[in-house]
Design a protein around this motif. Sequence first.
Motif, PDB file in Angstrom:
ATOM      1  N   GLU A 131       7.128   6.513   4.192  1.00  0.00           N
ATOM      2  CA  GLU A 131       7.579   7.800   4.725  1.00  0.00           C
ATOM      3  C   GLU A 131       7.553   8.879   3.656  1.00  0.00           C
ATOM      4  OE1 GLU A 131      11.182   7.789   7.072  1.00  0.00           O
ATOM      5  OE2 GLU A 131      10.984   5.642   7.476  1.00  0.00           O
ATOM      6  N   LEU A 132       7.667   8.467   2.391  1.00  0.00           N
ATOM      7  CA  LEU A 132       7.684   9.392   1.264  1.00  0.00           C
ATOM      8  C   LEU A 132       6.651   8.953   0.233  1.00  0.00           C
ATOM      9  CD1 LEU A 132      11.531   9.750   0.651  1.00  0.00           C
ATOM     10  CD2 LEU A 132      10.015  11.525   1.541  1.00  0.00           C
ATOM     11  N   ILE A 133       6.024   9.916  -0.409  1.00  0.00           N
ATOM     12  CA  ILE A 133       5.033   9.596  -1.430  1.00  0.00           C
ATOM     13  C   ILE A 133       5.242  10.479  -2.655  1.00  0.00           C
ATOM     14  CG2 ILE A 133       3.320   8.819   0.242  1.00  0.00           C
ATOM     15  CD1 ILE A 133       1.889  11.538  -0.137  1.00  0.00           C
ATOM     16  N   GLY A 134       4.660  10.037  -3.784  1.00  0.00           N
ATOM     17  CA  GLY A 134       4.596  10.844  -4.992  1.00  0.00           C
ATOM     18  C   GLY A 134       3.145  10.963  -5.407  1.00  0.00           C
ATOM     19  N   LEU A 135       2.754  12.128  -5.885  1.00  0.00           N
ATOM     20  CA  LEU A 135       1.337  12.381  -6.168  1.00  0.00           C
ATOM     21  C   LEU A 135       1.131  12.892  -7.590  1.00  0.00           C
ATOM     22  CD1 LEU A 135       0.373  14.156  -2.824  1.00  0.00           C
ATOM     23  CD2 LEU A 135      -0.291  11.844  -3.532  1.00  0.00           C
ATOM     24  N   PRO A 136      -0.022  12.559  -8.182  1.00  0.00           N
ATOM     25  CA  PRO A 136      -0.328  13.036  -9.534  1.00  0.00           C
ATOM     26  C   PRO A 136      -0.802  14.482  -9.518  1.00  0.00           C
ATOM     27  CG  PRO A 136      -2.116  11.675  -8.728  1.00  0.00           C
ATOM     28  CD  PRO A 136      -1.056  11.632  -7.666  1.00  0.00           C
TER      29      PRO A 136
END
Length: 267
Positions: A32-37
């Motif tokens: 449901e949640l992501i982190g991106l570079p």
Amino acid sequence: MTAGQRVSVNGVAALGRPLAEELAIYREAGAELIGLPASKLAQIGWATALDEVRASGLAVAYLFMPLTCHPGDGAGWAAQARTLAAALDAAAALGAATLYLTSGPSGELSWEEAADSLAERLAPAIGRAARLGVALAVENTMSIRGDLSFTHSLQDAAALARRLDIGLCVDLYCCWQERGLVDTLRAELHRVRLVQVSDFRLGTLSLPNRWVPGDGDIPLERLLRQLTGLGYRGLFDLELLGPAIEAEGTPRALARGVRWLTSRLGG
């Protein structure tokens, strides 16, 4: 928040994949949640990347940007500072609450000198983050990554976070055997923006080589109980990469990791 809303997937799992393919993998994994570079978004072009992320329907919890410039590299730092400013703007535009960093290398400076140098160089970004409502955080790293960091324990990362008055990104993979870990977490809990979770198998001599939680030897269930017992109610971030993940297949490994974390958080 539900348990699923406390679990994010870290973008290191698909650094080499096109952004559209990466986002599809995260949806397939049940994230449901992501982190991106920040580096990938910058390479694509900020406006194009932001449109693509918004179209995916996934919520972005944070961006991350390892600092790599030597303290004496003025031209390099100027370029990196511009990227950091753009990354903060992108985080705010996506509704991401946090942007986490590594401290960068220390070069020939002592730890204390490097911390003072970083405080001076980061001052504009810290001010910009405050105006945008985005929290900056510094991560603890393995000592082998001296090219990215001089904070190789959670205690050192916490000391730097206090010096800069920013948050903490806690990577359990790098500090699970650290002396006084629970005491450090208790004292710095108000600074913790996310806790990164992955597993390690004793005897592993190659890096990076992380396992799905539950597949290795880190006492993750105990550590999660201790964190929640201290009152931590924030984000747990699934950070997976390396040969074991590639051998299983990134989508399958991420899906298992999301299920494992969600179930341990009561979901």
